[in-house]
Design a protein around this motif. Structure first.
Motif, mmCIF file in Angstrom:
data_model
loop_
_atom_site.group_PDB
_atom_site.id
_atom_site.type_symbol
_atom_site.label_atom_id
_atom_site.label_comp_id
_atom_site.label_asym_id
_atom_site.label_seq_id
_atom_site.Cartn_x
_atom_site.Cartn_y
_atom_site.Cartn_z
ATOM 1 N N ALA A 54 13.870 -81.134 60.942
ATOM 2 C CA ALA A 54 13.003 -79.993 61.236
ATOM 3 C C ALA A 54 11.605 -80.443 61.652
ATOM 4 O O ALA A 54 10.999 -79.866 62.567
ATOM 5 C CB ALA A 54 12.917 -79.073 60.021
ATOM 6 N N SER A 98 12.686 -80.203 65.911
ATOM 7 C CA SER A 98 12.814 -78.756 66.092
ATOM 8 C C SER A 98 12.068 -78.237 67.303
ATOM 9 O O SER A 98 12.373 -77.152 67.816
ATOM 10 C CB SER A 98 12.312 -78.023 64.842
ATOM 11 O OG SER A 98 10.915 -78.216 64.684
ATOM 12 N N SER A 117 4.811 -73.263 68.566
ATOM 13 C CA SER A 117 4.726 -74.392 69.473
ATOM 14 C C SER A 117 3.272 -74.595 69.862
ATOM 15 O O SER A 117 2.522 -73.638 70.061
ATOM 16 C CB SER A 117 5.558 -74.152 70.732
ATOM 17 O OG SER A 117 5.361 -75.205 71.668
ATOM 18 N N ASN A 140 13.392 -83.062 55.138
ATOM 19 C CA ASN A 140 13.098 -82.168 56.262
ATOM 20 C C ASN A 140 12.881 -82.940 57.563
ATOM 21 O O ASN A 140 12.215 -82.442 58.471
ATOM 22 C CB ASN A 140 11.851 -81.340 55.931
ATOM 23 C CG ASN A 140 12.038 -80.507 54.688
ATOM 24 O OD1 ASN A 140 12.846 -79.591 54.648
ATOM 25 N ND2 ASN A 140 11.282 -80.824 53.637
ATOM 26 N N GLY A 187 6.560 -72.921 62.616
ATOM 27 C CA GLY A 187 7.405 -72.253 63.601
ATOM 28 C C GLY A 187 6.762 -72.014 64.944
ATOM 29 O O GLY A 187 7.413 -71.506 65.867
#
Length: 369
Positions: free
Chosen positions: A110, A114, A122, A107, A120
């Motif tokens: 990601a 990402s 910020s 990963n 997911g």
């Protein structure tokens, strides 16, 4: 929520702008760090120029060091007041992480490119607008950074120069790790280093530690060739003086046992292949400006010589193990990585980028005054 000042990239190819941002407090597995210094790395600039993916506007920086000011509820590795180096992030659960090989985490993209946390979200915003964060699990081009428990490494030596340690988390461990981990170069063997930047010269320092007998550095800038010799290189080559393979074989007719390329220039790599000894190993470390760049390999030559080609990420390092090893070598006077570093005030980040591009400094560390 913490109010910070950070260097923001708003558009591909644009300069950094110093802006006020809001940074989330740490989640359960996160660590809030007040940044003392942060290295300026080629990868940061590659992202700024659009060669690697990252959402903009965003905050880059991935060679941070500083002091822990707050930890999440589940963090046990460090505590408030600890001095730390920040490195790349990894998941900790994939097959490579379980084999203590986090640089090849399934990963990796990601968790490092990402622009968001693994959940997911910020951690950064500008005037209420979400910004790209979590670059290499830190986004340390600012007064503070939010890292993860997995990618902070505690510094136990109270005399270590904290503001200078950030490059150990990426560029320096990449070059040194290529020699000590990836290639595991044997004492008495020969090494060819393509490029005399911070990664290449870190490979030179590691080759001296490993007691290689021939260490050749190829670098167009005279100042960096001189520095390479002062750090332990036995020979230096100006690539403008003639075909690289001919210059290498004038030094060591049978070819070199190991080569480390930091240039990612196809023509340089092609000449490097012609410079190798039987059963030699070539490590590829550089990030090409053209993501479609490809190396043509003569299959007969590769088979007859028994050549091995390695793609190397982060020097095959497990930061929790390798960074303390490098610090111990530095403390013993055997790994003087600080000789590669020039400090510049963080507010002069754009001037620092220009200076590093001109070759006026090998590794710039931006420090907060």
């Amino acid at each position: 929520m913490v109010d910070i000042t950070a260097a923001v990239v708003t558009a591909v190819g644009g300069e950094f702008s110093l802006d006020k941002l809001s940074l989330d407090g740490p989640a359960a597995d996160e660590v809030l760090v007040e940044i003392a210094g942060v290295g300026l790395c080629h990868t940061d600039l590659a992202v700024k120029e659009g060669h690697l993916p990252f959402p903009l506007p965003g905050v880059l920086g991935h060679e941070g060091s500083g002091v822990v000011v707050e930890v999440g509820s589940a963090v046990t590795k460090v505590q408030k007041g600890d001095r730390v180096v920040l490195s790349f992030n990894s998941c900790g659960t994939c097959p490579q992480c379980k084999k203590d090989s986090p640089a090849y985490c399934h990963n990796f993209m990601a968790f490092n490119f990402s622009g968001v946390r693994p959940d997911g979200t910020s951690a950064l915003s500008i005037a209420g607008t979400t910004a790209g964060s979590n670059f290499f699990g830190q986004s340390s081009f600012g007064t503070h950074a939010l890292a993860h428990e997995r990618n902070v490494v505690r510094v136990t030596d109270p005399t270590a120069p904290l503001a200078l340690l950030g490059p150990l988390g990426c560029g320096i461990q990449t070059g040194a790790g290529a020699v000590l981990n990836s290639l595991d170069a044997e004492a008495g063997s020969s090494l060819l280093v393509l490029g005399g930047g911070s990664v290449g010269l870190s490979a030179v320092l590691a080759a001296v530690v490993r007691e290689l007998s021939v260490i050749i550095v190829v670098e167009p800038l005279q100042s960096r060739r001189d520095l390479a010799l002062s750090l332990g290189a036995t020979h230096v080559i100006d690539p403008a003086a003639g075909p690289l393979s001919e210059q290498v074989r004038a030094i060591i007719p049978g070819g070199v046992d190991y080569a480390v390329d930091t240039t990612a220039i196809v023509s340089v790599l092609e000449q490097t292949l012609l410079s190798l000894a039987p059963h030699a190993s070539l490590g590829i470390l550089g990030v090409p400006s053209d993501p479609t760049a490809a190396l043509s390999l003569n299959l007969i030559q590769a088979q007859v010589l028994g050549v091995t080609i390695y793609g190397i990420v982060e020097g095959d390092s497990d930061p929790d193990r390798f960074i303390p090893e490098l610090l111990a070598l530095h403390q013993a006077g055997k790994f003087p990585f600080d000789k590669l570093i020039t400090t510049v005030p963080f507010t002069q980040i754009n001037e620092a980028v220009a200076a590093q591009h001109r070759g006026e400094a090998v590794k710039i560390v931006l420090v907060h005054e």
